[in-house]
Write an enzyme that holds these catalytic residues in place. Structure first.
Site, PDB file in Angstrom:
ATOM      1  N   ASP A 128       0.857  -1.186   0.000  1.00 32.31           N
ATOM      2  CA  ASP A 128       0.000   0.000   0.000  1.00 32.31           C
ATOM      3  C   ASP A 128       0.891   1.232   0.000  1.00 32.31           C
ATOM      4  OD1 ASP A 128      -2.299   1.732   0.310  1.00 32.31           O
ATOM      5  OD2 ASP A 128      -3.344   0.057   1.268  1.00 32.31           O
ATOM      6  N   GLY A 164       4.400   1.629  -2.001  1.00 29.93           N
ATOM      7  CA  GLY A 164       4.564   2.229  -3.315  1.00 29.93           C
ATOM      8  C   GLY A 164       3.218   2.724  -3.805  1.00 29.93           C
ATOM      9  N   ASP A 165       3.222   3.278  -5.024  1.00 30.21           N
ATOM     10  CA  ASP A 165       2.001   3.784  -5.664  1.00 30.21           C
ATOM     11  C   ASP A 165       1.676   2.843  -6.817  1.00 30.21           C
ATOM     12  OD1 ASP A 165       0.200   5.105  -7.383  1.00 30.21           O
ATOM     13  OD2 ASP A 165       0.883   7.075  -6.718  1.00 30.21           O
ATOM     14  N   PHE A 166       0.534   2.162  -6.738  1.00 31.36           N
ATOM     15  CA  PHE A 166       0.277   1.137  -7.750  1.00 31.36           C
ATOM     16  C   PHE A 166      -0.035   1.700  -9.130  1.00 31.36           C
ATOM     17  CE2 PHE A 166      -3.918   0.531  -5.210  1.00 31.36           C
ATOM     18  CZ  PHE A 166      -4.596   1.517  -5.901  1.00 31.36           C
ATOM     19  N   HIS A 222     -12.874  -1.472  -8.175  1.00 34.35           N
ATOM     20  CA  HIS A 222     -14.111  -0.712  -8.370  1.00 34.35           C
ATOM     21  C   HIS A 222     -13.944   0.782  -8.058  1.00 34.35           C
ATOM     22  CE1 HIS A 222     -16.117  -0.760  -4.083  1.00 34.35           C
ATOM     23  NE2 HIS A 222     -14.829  -0.551  -3.994  1.00 34.35           N
TER      24      HIS A 222
END
Length: 338
Positions: A201, A227-229, A247
């Site tokens: 996350d 991290g930043d996905f 979603h």
């Protein structure tokens, strides 16, 4: 003879909802944990006006959320078994956190559903020139942890069902993307001691996950990564999971996340999306369809989807085999194999 009762029951449904949400907000069920109280005693404990007695409590009895021994002013109210399990704050199965969020935020935002349907724009804080939900949450660590605690109660049953139903035997590693408190990773690790799990996350979330993982003594097999996905490659693993993540985004970002999962998996690996998956005919899963409308209210262009949609997007990314595993209530795990 045609009967209008189902129409009227739904039309007046917000009355029922607000009574239950208010009871949770007041801590009514927690106050009754292990106790039986008269209406006057319960009203006093909750600091309610005498006019609230007996209507508020008896409405909850009629809705089967409370029970009552006897009739009249000296009768005593107590929790149902379900109330004790799911609505008392000290219970590990507590789901009241999400109800408090529904009461505090979404109840008023859903008032503007007509505007959302006409404009396609969010009706949450953004509409009032405030920061969006995620921006607001991630700027305030205590509030972020409170939100994640609320979501934990909602997610636990689905993650437990997934951990029990999915065949993990071919795999040795799992990475949960958007792992929040690490709940999915710890539930899987509890049941499958040969698996090593990673909860991934944003950096702000990592200390929260580490605290929850340590609380169940699984640090040896569940670790965290940050991290930043949307910007960083996902950690490599045999199984990549996303619980109520896809979603939150529009189609372009959904496809980005699916491609990122494909790139992080080995041949034979599995990508799993856990959602209130809409049935393919879009006729049955009311909760999934309402959740998709909630995504409109929260984000505008985000939406929920069906198993057929998931298969189409994953086929485009290169996945070759698919299945849908029913979980708890209206939720399912959509699985794509590389």
């Amino acid at each position: 003879m045609l009967n209008p009762s189902p129409i009227l029951q739904t039309a007046f449904g917000f009355w029922n909802s607000k009574v239950l949400l208010t009871a949770v907000e007041f801590g009514l069920f927690t106050t009754l944990a292990g106790k039986q109280l008269t209406g006057a005693e319960l009203a006093s404990a909750l600091q309610l006006h005498p006019r609230a007695v007996p209507d508020f409590f008896d409405a909850l009895v009629a809705m089967k959320f409370l029970d009552r021994d006897g009739n009249g002013p000296q009768s005593r109210y107590f929790n149902t078994p379900e109330g004790d399990l799911f609505l008392v704050e000290s219970s590990p199965r507590y789901i009241g956190g999400i109800m408090k969020m529904l009461n505090a935020r979404l109840f008023k935002f859903w008032h503007d559903l007509p505007e959302a349907l006409r404009t396609g724009k969010p009706q949450n804080e953004i509409k009032h020139n405030q920061r969006g939900m995620f921006e607001e949450l991630y700027s305030d660590l205590p509030r972020l942890e409170q939100f994640m605690g609320a979501m934990t109660g909602l997610s636990r049953m689905n993650f437990e069902a997934f951990a029990d139903k999915f065949d993990f035997s071919p795999y040795r590693t799992l990475c949960d993307i958007g792992g929040a408190t690490g709940l999915l990773s710890t539930e899987v690790a509890k049941r499958h001691p040969y698996l090593h799990c990673t909860s991934f996350d944003l950096p702000e979330v990592e200390p929260i996950a580490q605290k929850h993982i340590a609380a169940v003594n699984l640090q040896d097999r569940v670790n965290t990564a940050h991290g930043d996905f949307f910007k960083d490659p996902l950690p490599k693993a045999d199984v990549i999971t996303m619980g109520m993540i896809l979603h939150d985004w529009n189609l372009e970002k959904k496809k980005h996340l699916i491609r990122a999962a494909y790139d992080a998996l080995p041949p034979g690996g599995a990508f799993v999306a856990i959602e209130a998956l809409i049935d393919d005919a879009r006729r049955e899963n009311v909760q999934g369809l309402l959740m998709s409308l909630n995504m409109l209210i929260e984000f505008g262009d985000a939406f929920d989807y069906s198993g057929a949609d998931f298969r189409e997007w994953c086929t485009e990314a290169g996945f070759t085999r698919f299945e849908v595993i029913p979980l708890a209530g209206p939720s399912s795990a959509a699985v794509a194999y590389k």
